[in-house]
Design a protein around this motif. Sequence first.
Motif, short mmCIF file in Angstrom:
data_model
loop_
_atom_site.label_atom_id
_atom_site.label_comp_id
_atom_site.label_asym_id
_atom_site.label_seq_id
_atom_site.Cartn_x
_atom_site.Cartn_y
_atom_site.Cartn_z
N LEU A 1 -7.61 12.86 -0.67
CA LEU A 1 -6.51 12.10 0.04
C LEU A 1 -6.75 10.68 0.40
O LEU A 1 -5.95 9.80 0.44
CB LEU A 1 -6.21 12.80 1.29
N LEU A 2 -8.12 10.41 0.31
CA LEU A 2 -8.61 8.98 0.63
C LEU A 2 -8.87 8.18 -0.63
O LEU A 2 -9.44 7.14 -0.19
CB LEU A 2 -9.75 9.11 1.66
N ARG A 3 -8.79 8.75 -1.44
CA ARG A 3 -9.13 7.72 -2.79
C ARG A 3 -8.06 6.51 -2.79
O ARG A 3 -7.12 6.65 -2.45
CB ARG A 3 -8.90 8.91 -3.91
N PRO A 4 -8.53 5.72 -3.67
CA PRO A 4 -7.73 4.39 -3.84
C PRO A 4 -6.58 4.93 -4.53
O PRO A 4 -6.28 5.70 -5.23
CB PRO A 4 -8.62 3.68 -4.66
N GLY A 5 -5.42 4.27 -3.83
CA GLY A 5 -4.01 4.53 -4.36
C GLY A 5 -3.51 5.50 -3.54
O GLY A 5 -2.23 5.68 -3.70
N PRO B 1 0.87 -1.28 -0.02
CA PRO B 1 0.07 -0.04 0.03
C PRO B 1 0.73 1.24 -0.07
O PRO B 1 1.79 1.19 0.62
CB PRO B 1 -0.88 -0.18 1.04
N ARG B 2 0.41 2.20 -0.67
CA ARG B 2 1.16 3.46 -0.73
C ARG B 2 1.04 4.56 0.35
O ARG B 2 2.10 4.84 0.81
CB ARG B 2 0.76 4.19 -2.13
N GLY B 3 -0.42 4.35 0.87
CA GLY B 3 -0.60 5.34 1.96
C GLY B 3 -1.40 4.60 2.91
O GLY B 3 -2.13 3.86 2.82
N VAL B 4 -0.92 4.91 4.18
CA VAL B 4 -1.65 4.31 5.51
C VAL B 4 -1.99 5.53 6.36
O VAL B 4 -1.08 6.45 6.76
CB VAL B 4 -0.58 3.40 6.40
N LEU B 5 -3.21 5.51 6.62
CA LEU B 5 -3.69 6.70 7.71
C LEU B 5 -4.01 6.38 9.08
O LEU B 5 -4.71 5.43 9.06
CB LEU B 5 -4.94 7.53 6.97
N LEU B 6 -3.16 6.75 9.92
CA LEU B 6 -3.42 6.49 11.30
C LEU B 6 -4.45 7.66 11.89
O LEU B 6 -4.12 8.70 11.95
CB LEU B 6 -2.26 6.44 12.19
N ALA B 7 -5.67 7.16 12.23
CA ALA B 7 -6.67 8.22 12.78
C ALA B 7 -6.97 7.80 14.43
O ALA B 7 -7.32 6.76 14.46
CB ALA B 7 -7.70 8.19 11.82
N GLN C 1 -4.33 29.44 -1.26
CA GLN C 1 -3.79 28.63 -2.50
C GLN C 1 -2.72 27.88 -2.23
O GLN C 1 -2.41 26.96 -2.79
CB GLN C 1 -3.34 30.05 -3.36
N GLU C 2 -2.02 28.41 -1.03
CA GLU C 2 -0.58 27.65 -0.78
C GLU C 2 -1.17 26.16 -0.03
O GLU C 2 -0.51 25.14 -0.60
CB GLU C 2 0.03 28.20 0.31
N ALA C 3 -1.91 26.02 0.69
CA ALA C 3 -2.51 24.85 1.23
C ALA C 3 -2.99 23.89 -0.02
O ALA C 3 -2.65 22.70 0.02
CB ALA C 3 -3.56 24.93 2.36
N GLU C 4 -3.76 24.43 -0.76
CA GLU C 4 -4.28 23.87 -1.82
C GLU C 4 -3.01 23.29 -2.83
O GLU C 4 -2.97 22.19 -3.35
CB GLU C 4 -5.01 24.79 -2.92
N SER C 5 -2.30 24.04 -3.09
CA SER C 5 -0.97 23.68 -3.94
C SER C 5 -0.25 22.56 -3.38
O SER C 5 0.37 21.67 -3.91
CB SER C 5 -0.24 24.76 -4.52
N THR C 6 0.07 22.63 -1.93
CA THR C 6 0.84 21.87 -1.29
C THR C 6 -0.16 20.39 -1.22
O THR C 6 0.63 19.45 -1.59
CB THR C 6 0.86 22.36 0.18
N LEU C 7 -1.15 20.59 -0.86
CA LEU C 7 -1.87 19.15 -1.13
C LEU C 7 -1.66 18.41 -2.53
O LEU C 7 -1.61 17.33 -2.72
CB LEU C 7 -3.44 19.71 -0.68
#
Length: 395
Positions: free
Chosen positions: A289-293, A162-168, A248-254
Amino acid sequence: MAPFPFCPPLFFRPSFCCGGEAVIGASQCVLYLSSGTRLFARLPTAVSPVKDELWSALRRAKVQIVAEHAGGVPQIVVSGMFLLVYLTMVYTMMRRMTGGRGKGWGDARKKVMQAQEASGPNALVTRFDDIAGIDRSKLEVQEVVEMLRSPGRYAALGASVPRGVLLAGPPGSGKTLLARATAAEAGVPFLNAAATEFVELFVGRGAARVRQLFERARKMAPCIVFIDEIDALRARSSSLMGMAGGNQEAESTLNQLLTCMDGLATREPGRPVVVIAATNRPEVLDEALLRPGRFDRVVQVPLPNAAGRLEILKVHLRLRAVPVAPEVTSQQLGEIAEKCDGFPGAALEAIVNEAAIRAARRNSSTVNMVDFEAAVSEFNQSREKTRIPDFPWKM
Ligand SMILES: Nc1ncnc2c1ncn2[C@@H]1O[C@H](COP(=O)(O)OP(=O)(O)O)[C@@H](O)[C@H]1O
Ligand SMILES: [Mg+2]
Protein backbone atom coordinates in the motif's frame (compact mmCIF):
# COMPACT_ATOMS: atom_id res chain seq x y z
CA MET A 1 -64.68 -33.73 32.36
CA ALA A 2 -63.17 -37.20 32.11
CA PRO A 3 -60.56 -37.78 29.43
CA PHE A 4 -60.87 -40.96 27.43
CA PRO A 5 -58.01 -43.08 26.07
CA PHE A 6 -56.06 -41.83 23.12
CA CYS A 7 -57.53 -43.84 20.28
CA PRO A 8 -61.18 -42.79 20.32
CA PRO A 9 -62.50 -44.99 17.46
CA LEU A 10 -62.01 -48.11 19.58
CA PHE A 11 -63.92 -46.47 22.36
CA PHE A 12 -67.13 -45.65 20.56
CA ARG A 13 -68.90 -48.94 20.52
CA PRO A 14 -72.67 -48.76 20.17
CA SER A 15 -72.94 -50.85 23.33
CA PHE A 16 -70.99 -48.25 25.30
CA CYS A 17 -72.65 -45.00 24.35
CA CYS A 18 -75.89 -44.46 22.64
CA GLY A 19 -76.81 -41.04 21.38
CA GLY A 20 -75.49 -37.66 22.23
CA GLU A 21 -73.63 -34.91 20.48
CA ALA A 22 -70.03 -34.40 19.41
CA VAL A 23 -68.00 -31.28 18.67
CA ILE A 24 -64.90 -32.06 16.64
CA GLY A 25 -62.15 -29.48 16.61
CA ALA A 26 -58.85 -29.39 14.74
CA SER A 27 -57.07 -31.29 17.49
CA GLN A 28 -59.71 -32.45 19.92
CA CYS A 29 -63.15 -34.01 20.15
CA VAL A 30 -65.76 -33.29 22.87
CA LEU A 31 -68.66 -35.66 23.39
CA TYR A 32 -71.90 -34.80 25.20
CA LEU A 33 -73.47 -38.21 25.67
CA SER A 34 -77.19 -38.60 26.30
CA SER A 35 -76.30 -40.41 29.52
CA GLY A 36 -75.06 -37.06 30.81
CA THR A 37 -71.37 -38.02 30.62
CA ARG A 38 -69.01 -35.58 28.99
CA LEU A 39 -65.89 -36.95 27.32
CA PHE A 40 -63.04 -35.36 25.52
CA ALA A 41 -60.06 -36.62 23.50
CA ARG A 42 -57.04 -35.15 21.81
CA LEU A 43 -56.83 -36.06 18.16
CA PRO A 44 -53.61 -36.50 16.24
CA THR A 45 -53.87 -33.56 13.82
CA ALA A 46 -53.77 -34.00 10.09
CA VAL A 47 -54.01 -37.78 10.26
CA SER A 48 -57.16 -38.25 8.24
CA PRO A 49 -57.58 -42.06 8.63
CA VAL A 50 -58.05 -41.58 12.39
CA LYS A 51 -60.63 -38.89 11.76
CA ASP A 52 -62.47 -40.99 9.19
CA GLU A 53 -62.62 -43.85 11.67
CA LEU A 54 -63.83 -41.49 14.36
CA TRP A 55 -66.61 -40.29 12.08
CA SER A 56 -67.92 -43.75 11.35
CA ALA A 57 -67.58 -44.84 14.99
CA LEU A 58 -69.60 -41.83 16.09
CA ARG A 59 -72.24 -42.52 13.49
CA ARG A 60 -72.49 -46.12 14.59
CA ALA A 61 -72.92 -44.95 18.18
CA LYS A 62 -75.68 -42.61 16.97
CA VAL A 63 -73.77 -39.62 18.19
CA GLN A 64 -74.66 -36.54 16.25
CA ILE A 65 -71.83 -34.33 15.08
CA VAL A 66 -72.98 -30.78 15.79
CA ALA A 67 -69.86 -28.89 14.77
CA GLU A 68 -66.61 -29.63 13.04
CA HIS A 69 -63.78 -27.20 12.42
CA ALA A 70 -61.72 -27.41 9.29
CA GLY A 71 -58.80 -29.66 10.06
CA GLY A 72 -56.18 -26.87 10.47
CA VAL A 73 -53.69 -25.86 7.80
CA PRO A 74 -52.86 -28.84 5.61
CA GLN A 75 -49.33 -30.14 6.16
CA ILE A 76 -48.39 -29.60 2.53
CA VAL A 77 -49.12 -25.86 2.78
CA VAL A 78 -46.94 -25.57 5.91
CA SER A 79 -44.08 -27.44 4.23
CA GLY A 80 -44.48 -25.32 1.11
CA MET A 81 -44.19 -22.11 3.14
CA PHE A 82 -41.02 -23.31 4.85
CA LEU A 83 -39.52 -24.22 1.49
CA LEU A 84 -40.39 -20.78 0.10
CA VAL A 85 -38.74 -18.95 3.04
CA TYR A 86 -35.67 -21.15 2.69
CA LEU A 87 -35.36 -20.58 -1.04
CA THR A 88 -35.76 -16.81 -0.59
CA MET A 89 -32.91 -16.80 1.93
CA VAL A 90 -30.64 -18.81 -0.33
CA TYR A 91 -31.46 -16.53 -3.26
CA THR A 92 -30.71 -13.35 -1.26
CA MET A 93 -27.40 -14.81 -0.11
CA MET A 94 -26.43 -15.73 -3.64
CA ARG A 95 -27.21 -12.17 -4.76
CA ARG A 96 -24.96 -10.80 -2.08
CA MET A 97 -22.14 -13.17 -2.95
CA THR A 98 -22.22 -12.37 -6.62
CA GLY A 99 -22.54 -8.65 -6.02
CA GLY A 100 -25.82 -8.49 -7.90
CA ARG A 101 -27.68 -5.24 -8.16
CA GLY A 102 -31.25 -4.67 -7.11
CA LYS A 103 -32.92 -5.29 -3.81
CA GLY A 104 -30.65 -6.78 -1.16
CA TRP A 105 -29.54 -6.34 2.42
CA GLY A 106 -26.97 -3.75 1.38
CA ASP A 107 -29.62 -1.50 -0.11
CA ALA A 108 -29.99 0.80 2.88
CA ARG A 109 -26.29 1.60 2.91
CA LYS A 110 -26.32 2.16 -0.82
CA LYS A 111 -29.09 4.69 -0.38
CA VAL A 112 -27.20 6.50 2.36
CA MET A 113 -24.11 6.69 0.17
CA GLN A 114 -26.11 7.97 -2.76
CA ALA A 115 -27.71 10.58 -0.54
CA GLN A 116 -24.27 11.69 0.60
CA GLU A 117 -23.09 12.01 -2.96
CA ALA A 118 -26.21 13.83 -4.01
CA SER A 119 -25.74 16.40 -1.27
CA GLY A 120 -22.33 17.24 -2.75
CA PRO A 121 -19.38 18.97 -1.15
CA ASN A 122 -21.42 21.95 -0.01
CA ALA A 123 -23.24 19.79 2.51
CA LEU A 124 -19.95 19.05 4.25
CA VAL A 125 -19.61 21.95 6.59
CA THR A 126 -16.16 20.96 7.86
CA ARG A 127 -13.65 23.65 6.95
CA PHE A 128 -9.96 23.99 7.67
CA ASP A 129 -10.86 26.81 10.11
CA ASP A 130 -12.73 24.26 12.22
CA ILE A 131 -9.62 22.13 12.62
CA ALA A 132 -7.00 23.29 15.09
CA GLY A 133 -3.89 22.05 16.81
CA ILE A 134 -2.63 19.98 13.89
CA ASP A 135 -1.31 22.79 11.72
CA ARG A 136 1.47 20.83 10.08
CA SER A 137 -0.88 18.07 8.95
CA LYS A 138 -3.24 20.74 7.68
CA LEU A 139 -0.48 22.39 5.67
CA GLU A 140 0.50 19.11 4.04
CA VAL A 141 -3.09 18.39 3.07
CA GLN A 142 -3.55 21.96 1.89
CA GLU A 143 -1.27 21.24 -1.04
CA VAL A 144 -3.56 18.45 -2.19
CA VAL A 145 -6.42 20.93 -2.06
CA GLU A 146 -4.48 23.33 -4.29
CA MET A 147 -3.75 20.53 -6.74
CA LEU A 148 -7.41 19.52 -6.89
CA ARG A 149 -8.49 23.11 -7.36
CA SER A 150 -6.17 23.82 -10.26
CA PRO A 151 -4.85 20.55 -11.63
CA GLY A 152 -3.95 22.21 -14.94
CA ARG A 153 -1.28 24.40 -13.33
CA TYR A 154 0.52 21.39 -11.90
CA ALA A 155 0.09 19.33 -15.07
CA ALA A 156 1.73 22.12 -17.12
CA LEU A 157 4.84 21.73 -14.98
CA GLY A 158 4.81 17.98 -15.41
CA ALA A 159 3.72 17.41 -11.83
CA SER A 160 0.83 15.09 -11.16
CA VAL A 161 -1.58 15.17 -8.28
CA PRO A 162 -0.70 12.49 -5.69
CA ARG A 163 -2.94 9.48 -6.02
CA GLY A 164 -2.92 8.43 -2.41
CA VAL A 165 -2.58 10.31 0.87
CA LEU A 166 -2.38 8.33 4.09
CA LEU A 167 -3.42 10.07 7.30
CA ALA A 168 -1.81 8.31 10.24
CA GLY A 169 -2.50 9.18 13.85
CA PRO A 170 -4.20 8.12 17.07
CA PRO A 171 -7.98 7.76 17.33
CA GLY A 172 -9.89 11.03 17.58
CA SER A 173 -7.03 13.22 16.41
CA GLY A 174 -9.04 14.55 13.47
CA LYS A 175 -8.15 12.34 10.50
CA THR A 176 -11.72 11.95 9.26
CA LEU A 177 -12.26 15.63 9.89
CA LEU A 178 -9.20 16.52 7.83
CA ALA A 179 -10.29 14.34 4.91
CA ARG A 180 -13.77 15.88 4.87
CA ALA A 181 -12.33 19.38 5.07
CA THR A 182 -10.01 18.64 2.16
CA ALA A 183 -12.98 17.79 -0.05
CA ALA A 184 -14.96 20.79 1.16
CA GLU A 185 -12.07 23.22 0.64
CA ALA A 186 -11.29 21.83 -2.79
CA GLY A 187 -14.97 21.92 -3.69
CA VAL A 188 -15.01 18.37 -4.97
CA PRO A 189 -17.30 15.41 -4.15
CA PHE A 190 -16.29 13.20 -1.27
CA LEU A 191 -16.86 9.44 -1.59
CA ASN A 192 -16.73 7.96 1.87
CA ALA A 193 -16.13 4.28 2.64
CA ALA A 194 -14.83 2.38 5.64
CA ALA A 195 -12.44 -0.47 4.91
CA THR A 196 -14.35 -2.63 7.38
CA GLU A 197 -17.29 -2.54 4.95
CA PHE A 198 -15.17 -4.12 2.26
CA VAL A 199 -14.04 -7.16 4.18
CA GLU A 200 -16.99 -9.48 4.21
CA LEU A 201 -17.35 -13.15 4.73
CA PHE A 202 -18.11 -13.87 1.11
CA VAL A 203 -15.15 -14.13 -1.18
CA GLY A 204 -15.14 -11.63 -4.00
CA ARG A 205 -17.76 -9.31 -2.49
CA GLY A 206 -15.23 -6.85 -1.05
CA ALA A 207 -13.32 -6.64 -4.30
CA ALA A 208 -16.57 -5.96 -6.15
CA ARG A 209 -17.36 -3.13 -3.73
CA VAL A 210 -13.95 -1.55 -4.26
CA ARG A 211 -14.46 -1.74 -8.02
CA GLN A 212 -17.88 -0.11 -7.73
CA LEU A 213 -16.47 2.66 -5.52
CA PHE A 214 -13.75 3.49 -8.02
CA GLU A 215 -16.19 3.31 -10.94
CA ARG A 216 -18.33 5.93 -9.21
CA ALA A 217 -15.24 8.01 -8.48
CA ARG A 218 -14.19 7.90 -12.12
CA LYS A 219 -17.56 9.27 -13.17
CA MET A 220 -17.52 12.03 -10.54
CA ALA A 221 -13.88 13.10 -11.00
CA PRO A 222 -12.32 15.35 -9.87
CA CYS A 223 -13.17 13.94 -6.47
CA ILE A 224 -11.81 12.45 -3.27
CA VAL A 225 -12.26 8.82 -2.27
CA PHE A 226 -11.90 8.40 1.47
CA ILE A 227 -11.15 4.98 2.94
CA ASP A 228 -11.35 5.05 6.72
CA GLU A 229 -9.59 2.52 8.94
CA ILE A 230 -7.67 1.04 6.07
CA ASP A 231 -5.73 -1.21 8.47
CA ALA A 232 -8.86 -3.41 8.55
CA LEU A 233 -7.78 -4.78 5.21
CA ARG A 234 -4.94 -6.54 7.00
CA ALA A 235 -6.00 -6.88 10.61
CA ARG A 236 -9.27 -8.56 9.65
CA SER A 237 -7.47 -11.22 7.69
CA SER A 238 -5.82 -12.66 10.77
CA SER A 239 -8.96 -12.62 12.89
CA LEU A 240 -10.84 -14.52 10.22
CA MET A 241 -8.12 -17.11 9.82
CA GLY A 242 -10.30 -19.85 11.20
CA MET A 243 -13.11 -19.12 8.78
CA ALA A 244 -12.98 -20.32 5.25
CA GLY A 245 -12.37 -17.52 2.81
CA GLY A 246 -11.68 -14.75 5.36
CA ASN A 247 -8.00 -14.47 4.61
CA GLN A 248 -8.46 -14.82 0.92
CA GLU A 249 -11.17 -12.17 0.99
CA ALA A 250 -8.98 -9.52 2.68
CA GLU A 251 -6.22 -10.38 0.24
CA SER A 252 -8.39 -10.06 -2.85
CA THR A 253 -9.96 -6.83 -1.56
CA LEU A 254 -6.53 -5.35 -0.99
CA ASN A 255 -5.34 -6.45 -4.42
CA GLN A 256 -8.40 -4.91 -6.02
CA LEU A 257 -7.72 -1.64 -4.22
CA LEU A 258 -4.11 -1.65 -5.45
CA THR A 259 -5.23 -2.38 -9.02
CA CYS A 260 -7.81 0.42 -8.90
CA MET A 261 -5.23 2.87 -7.55
CA ASP A 262 -2.75 1.92 -10.25
CA GLY A 263 -5.53 2.49 -12.78
CA LEU A 264 -5.83 6.11 -11.63
CA ALA A 265 -2.42 6.83 -13.20
CA THR A 266 -3.85 6.64 -16.71
CA ARG A 267 -6.56 9.21 -16.04
CA GLU A 268 -6.55 12.54 -17.81
CA PRO A 269 -4.62 14.99 -15.60
CA GLY A 270 -7.45 17.54 -15.62
CA ARG A 271 -9.81 15.26 -13.67
CA PRO A 272 -7.84 13.69 -10.82
CA VAL A 273 -9.16 11.22 -8.28
CA VAL A 274 -7.31 11.41 -4.97
CA VAL A 275 -7.60 8.54 -2.52
CA ILE A 276 -7.25 9.55 1.11
CA ALA A 277 -6.97 6.77 3.67
CA ALA A 278 -6.85 6.96 7.44
CA THR A 279 -5.35 4.59 9.98
CA ASN A 280 -4.61 4.41 13.70
CA ARG A 281 -2.07 1.68 13.11
CA PRO A 282 0.21 2.47 10.18
CA GLU A 283 2.63 -0.23 11.34
CA VAL A 284 0.28 -3.08 10.44
CA LEU A 285 -0.40 -1.85 6.90
CA ASP A 286 0.59 -4.00 3.98
CA GLU A 287 3.80 -2.70 2.48
CA ALA A 288 2.33 -2.84 -1.00
CA LEU A 289 0.00 0.00 0.00
CA LEU A 290 2.89 2.35 0.74
CA ARG A 291 4.77 1.88 -2.54
CA PRO A 292 5.31 4.85 -4.88
CA GLY A 293 2.19 5.67 -6.84
CA ARG A 294 -0.05 4.42 -4.07
CA PHE A 295 -0.13 5.93 -0.59
CA ASP A 296 3.28 7.48 -1.01
CA ARG A 297 2.31 10.62 0.88
CA VAL A 298 2.00 9.91 4.58
CA VAL A 299 0.64 12.77 6.65
CA GLN A 300 1.08 12.32 10.40
CA VAL A 301 -1.85 13.59 12.45
CA PRO A 302 -0.38 13.79 15.97
CA LEU A 303 -1.98 14.58 19.29
CA PRO A 304 -2.11 18.35 19.85
CA ASN A 305 0.25 20.11 22.26
CA ALA A 306 -1.03 22.48 24.95
CA ALA A 307 -1.34 25.45 22.59
CA GLY A 308 -3.10 23.26 20.04
CA ARG A 309 -5.46 21.94 22.68
CA LEU A 310 -6.43 25.49 23.63
CA GLU A 311 -7.17 26.24 19.98
CA ILE A 312 -9.31 23.11 19.69
CA LEU A 313 -11.24 24.03 22.84
CA LYS A 314 -11.88 27.47 21.36
CA VAL A 315 -13.01 25.97 18.03
CA HIS A 316 -15.61 23.83 19.74
CA LEU A 317 -16.76 26.65 22.01
CA ARG A 318 -17.28 28.68 18.84
CA LEU A 319 -18.93 25.89 16.80
CA ARG A 320 -21.38 25.10 19.58
CA ALA A 321 -21.85 28.78 20.45
CA VAL A 322 -21.21 27.98 24.12
CA PRO A 323 -21.81 31.07 26.30
CA VAL A 324 -18.63 31.20 28.38
CA ALA A 325 -18.86 33.21 31.60
CA PRO A 326 -17.21 36.66 31.19
CA GLU A 327 -14.82 36.04 34.08
CA VAL A 328 -13.21 33.10 32.27
CA THR A 329 -10.03 34.47 30.70
CA SER A 330 -8.10 33.00 27.80
CA GLN A 331 -5.30 32.25 30.25
CA GLN A 332 -7.61 30.22 32.44
CA LEU A 333 -8.78 28.25 29.41
CA GLY A 334 -5.09 27.69 28.68
CA GLU A 335 -4.74 26.13 32.11
CA ILE A 336 -7.57 23.75 31.30
CA ALA A 337 -5.79 22.87 28.06
CA GLU A 338 -2.61 22.20 30.07
CA LYS A 339 -4.49 19.73 32.22
CA CYS A 340 -5.69 17.82 29.16
CA ASP A 341 -2.28 16.37 28.45
CA GLY A 342 -2.47 13.57 25.89
CA PHE A 343 -6.06 14.29 24.91
CA PRO A 344 -7.01 14.06 21.23
CA GLY A 345 -9.36 16.58 19.59
CA ALA A 346 -12.35 14.31 20.07
CA ALA A 347 -11.77 14.24 23.85
CA LEU A 348 -11.53 18.03 23.96
CA GLU A 349 -14.83 18.26 22.11
CA ALA A 350 -16.34 15.93 24.71
CA ILE A 351 -15.03 18.17 27.51
CA VAL A 352 -16.65 21.26 26.03
CA ASN A 353 -19.90 19.33 25.81
CA GLU A 354 -19.64 18.02 29.37
CA ALA A 355 -18.91 21.51 30.74
CA ALA A 356 -21.99 22.85 28.97
CA ILE A 357 -24.11 20.02 30.39
CA ARG A 358 -22.85 20.83 33.87
CA ALA A 359 -23.77 24.50 33.47
CA ALA A 360 -27.24 23.48 32.31
CA ARG A 361 -27.57 21.23 35.37
CA ARG A 362 -26.86 24.26 37.57
CA ASN A 363 -29.54 26.17 35.68
CA SER A 364 -26.88 28.68 34.72
CA SER A 365 -26.88 30.56 31.45
CA THR A 366 -23.07 30.56 31.18
CA VAL A 367 -20.29 28.01 31.53
CA ASN A 368 -17.71 28.87 34.19
CA MET A 369 -14.29 27.55 35.25
CA VAL A 370 -15.78 25.12 37.79
CA ASP A 371 -17.72 23.45 34.95
CA PHE A 372 -14.60 23.10 32.83
CA GLU A 373 -12.52 21.72 35.67
CA ALA A 374 -15.22 19.26 36.71
CA ALA A 375 -15.57 18.15 33.08
CA VAL A 376 -11.84 17.42 32.84
CA SER A 377 -11.69 15.48 36.10
CA GLU A 378 -14.83 13.54 35.18
CA PHE A 379 -13.28 12.66 31.83
CA ASN A 380 -10.08 11.51 33.55
CA GLN A 381 -12.05 9.42 36.01
CA SER A 382 -14.14 7.72 33.36
CA ARG A 383 -10.98 7.00 31.39
CA GLU A 384 -9.48 5.31 34.42
CA LYS A 385 -12.67 3.42 35.11
CA THR A 386 -12.84 1.97 31.64
CA ARG A 387 -9.06 1.48 31.78
CA ILE A 388 -8.39 2.83 28.32
CA PRO A 389 -4.60 2.79 28.02
CA ASP A 390 -2.78 6.09 27.60
CA PHE A 391 -2.71 7.35 24.09
CA PRO A 392 0.64 6.21 22.76
CA TRP A 393 1.14 9.15 20.41
CA LYS A 394 2.50 12.44 21.60
CA MET A 395 3.74 15.40 19.72
N1 LIG B 1 -7.83 18.87 15.46
C1 LIG B 1 -9.12 18.96 15.74
N2 LIG B 1 -9.73 20.16 15.72
C2 LIG B 1 -11.04 20.26 16.02
N3 LIG B 1 -11.84 19.21 16.32
C3 LIG B 1 -11.29 18.00 16.35
C4 LIG B 1 -9.91 17.80 16.04
N4 LIG B 1 -9.65 16.49 16.14
C5 LIG B 1 -10.80 15.88 16.45
N5 LIG B 1 -11.79 16.78 16.59
C6 LIG B 1 -13.19 16.48 16.95
O1 LIG B 1 -13.30 15.10 17.21
C7 LIG B 1 -14.21 14.48 16.33
C8 LIG B 1 -13.68 13.14 15.89
O2 LIG B 1 -12.54 13.29 15.11
P1 LIG B 1 -12.21 12.34 13.89
O3 LIG B 1 -11.78 13.17 12.76
O4 LIG B 1 -13.35 11.44 13.64
O5 LIG B 1 -11.01 11.52 14.47
P2 LIG B 1 -10.24 10.32 13.80
O6 LIG B 1 -10.81 10.11 12.44
O7 LIG B 1 -8.81 10.74 13.77
O8 LIG B 1 -10.44 9.17 14.72
C9 LIG B 1 -14.37 15.42 15.17
O9 LIG B 1 -15.65 15.33 14.62
C10 LIG B 1 -14.12 16.78 15.80
O10 LIG B 1 -15.31 17.30 16.29
MG1 LIG C 1 -11.98 8.54 11.92
